[in-house]
Design a protein around this motif. Structure first.
Motif, short mmCIF file in Angstrom:
data_model
loop_
_atom_site.label_atom_id
_atom_site.label_comp_id
_atom_site.label_asym_id
_atom_site.label_seq_id
_atom_site.Cartn_x
_atom_site.Cartn_y
_atom_site.Cartn_z
N THR A 12 116.50 19.47 75.00
CA THR A 12 115.08 19.14 74.92
C THR A 12 114.34 19.58 76.18
O THR A 12 113.27 20.20 76.10
N ALA A 13 114.91 19.27 77.34
CA ALA A 13 114.24 19.57 78.60
C ALA A 13 114.19 21.06 78.90
O ALA A 13 113.23 21.56 79.50
N ARG A 30 110.97 21.44 74.91
CA ARG A 30 109.71 21.10 75.58
C ARG A 30 109.02 22.31 76.19
O ARG A 30 107.82 22.51 75.96
N THR A 41 107.15 21.35 68.95
CA THR A 41 106.84 19.96 68.67
C THR A 41 107.46 19.44 67.37
O THR A 41 107.50 18.24 67.14
#
Length: 367
Positions: free
Chosen positions: A196-197, A201, A206
Motif C-alpha cells: 500500500t505504501a 498510495r 483508490t
C-alpha cells in the motif's frame, strides 16, 4: 447483446481524447471468450490519449448490468506483480540481493524435506525456478480463522521439491508467499502495508486494496464472482464472491482492484515509474514456460506476451476460486489492456483471455 462503450481513463474526461473507433474485431473475440467463460466479460484498453471499453454478457446473474471498468474484483495472481515490484524496490535500495540465497533473509524457513534455502535464490523464487512445491498443504488457521504466511509456507513445504533449483520452471503460489514473508522481514511491516505504501498510495489507486486478515469485502460497485458452467443451452452459477479466506493466498493472490486501476499500475511499471531501469531490466529477464503457449515467457513476477501484431506486452493473469479470472498488460509505447470475467475459468475454451488482450492491444493505436 454485447455492446461497446467509450470512457476516459480518469474522471477528468475533458483532459483526454476519447478513442472513436468501435473495435468490432475485439468485440467478436470478447464475445467468443465469454461464451465459455463467466456470465459476463469485459475489456478496458487504450493508450496515453484515452481509453475504451467493451463488455459481453452481464456482471450479475439475473440482471443485464454490464461489467464496468471501475467494478472492483479479486485480481488473484495479478497480486504477484505487486509483490515482485516491492521486492525489486528493496533490491534498488540495497536491502535485498537477487542472487543471494533466501536463507540469508529468512533463516530456517525454506528448509527440511529436501529443501535447502542456501541453494535457492531470491531471483529463483520470483521467477518460479526455485523448485518449491506448487501445492498448498494442510495449513492451520489461527483463532480468528485466518492464516499466517509462515504457517501456509510451512504446510506447503511438507511436500518435496519439484526439481533442483534453477533446473526447470513451475508456477507456484508458494514462491510468492515466501516473497511476501521476505518483504515483511526486510521492511518490518506487514506485506499489505508495504504494498500500500510503496505502490497503491503513490499511484493513487483508490480502488485497489490488499485486504486485512478476515476482511472479504469488495467496495461498490463490485463484480460478483461465480463458479459453475454450461451444458448446452443451460447454465448454472454459484456465487462465490465472499467464500474464500484471502489470507490463504496472501501475497500470491489476495488483492482486489479494477480494470482501470490495474491498467494504471501496469503502465506505470512499463514506464519505469516504480523502480530503476536496471531493476526493471532484471524483472523482464524471462525464461520459457513449459506447458504454456510459445508466445509467453516469465520474468520476475511478470509475464511477457508476444503480440500477433509485433512487439510484446508485460503484465500478469490471475484466477481465483472466488469466481474471477483476469489479466492486465501494457506496452512500452503506452498501450494497455485489462480484461476480466466473473467466473473462475479453470480451463479456457477455444478463445482465450490472452487472445482478448492481444486483440485489444493490437487494435489500439500508439498514442
Amino acid at each position: 447483446m454485447a455492446t461497446a462503450v467509450s470512457t476516459a481513463m480518469s474522471t477528468a474526461v475533458s483532459a483526454q481524447t476519447r478513442l472513436s473507433t468501435d473495435h468490432a474485431d475485439t468485440q467478436v473475440v470478447l464475445d467468443s471468450y465469454q461464451a465459455s467463460a463467466g456470465p459476463g466479460a469485459a475489456v478496458h484498453a487504450g493508450n496515453r490519449a484515452g481509453s475504451w471499453d467493451l463488455h459481453s454478457g452481464t456482471a450479475e446473474t439475473g440482471t443485464k448490468r454490464a461489467i464496468g471498468p471501475d467494478d472492483q474484483f479479486r485480481i488473484a495472481s495479478q497480486t504477484k506483480t505487486f509483490t515482485a515490484v516491492v521486492v525489486m524496490q528493496l533490491v534498488d535500495e540495497g536491502k535485498v540481493e537477487l542472487d543471494a540465497p533466501i536463507e540469508r533473509y529468512l533463516p530456517g524457513v525454506v528448509a527440511g524435506n529436501g529443501y535447502d534455502g542456501n541453494r535457492i535464490s531470491v531471483r529463483q523464487i520470483l521467477q518460479h525456478t526455485s523448485g518449491i512445491s506448487d501445492k498448498f498443504g494442510n495449513h492451520k488457521a489461527g483463532p480468528d480463522g485466518t492464516y499466517s504466511l509462515r504457517e501456509v509456507i510451512r504446510a506447503a513445504l511438507v511436500k518435496p521439491p519439484l526439481f533442483e533449483p534453477g533446473t526447470s520452471w513451475r508456477y507456484s503460489n508458494i514462491n510468492f508467499l515466501v516473497a511476501g514473508l521476505l518483504i515483511e522481514q526486510i521492511t518490518g511491516m506487514p506485506a499489505a502495508e508495504a504494498i500500500t505504501a510503496r505502490i497503491i498510495r503513490p499511484l493513487g489507486l483508490t480502488r485497489t486494496a490488499y485486504p486485512r486478515p478476515g476482511d472479504r469485502r469488495l467496495d461498490a460497485p463490485y463484480l460478483p464472482g461465480y463458479v459453475g458452467g454450461r451444458a448446452g443451452p443451460f447454465f448454472f452459477w454459484i456465487n462465490q464472491t465472499f467464500a474464500v479466506e484471502l489470507t490463504h493466498y496472501a501475497t500470491a493472490g489476495a488483492m482486489a482492484s479494477t480494470e482501470e486501476n490495474l491498467a494504471t499500475f501496469e503502465q506505470a511499471l512499463a514506464d519505469g515509474k516504480l523502480m530503476s531501469p536496471a531493476a526493471l531490466a532484471q524483472m523482464r529477464t524471462t525464461v520459457p514456460m513449459p506447458g504454456f503457449p510459445a508466445n509467453m515467457s516469465y520474468g520476475l513476477g511478470l509475464w511477457r506476451l508476444d503480440l500477433s501484431c509485433g512487439g510484446h506486452a508485460w503484465g500478469h493473469f490471475g484466477d481465483l476460486t472466488t469466481g474471477h479470472s483476469s489479466g492486465t498488460f501494457a506496452t512500452d509505447d503506452g498501450r494497455h489492456a485489462a480484461m476480466v470475467t466473473n467466473a473462475y475459468v479453470g480451463a479456457e475454451g477455444k478463445t482465450t483471455r490472452a487472445q482478448v488482450v492481444d486483440s485489444a492491444l493490437c487494435g489500439t493505436p500508439v498514442g
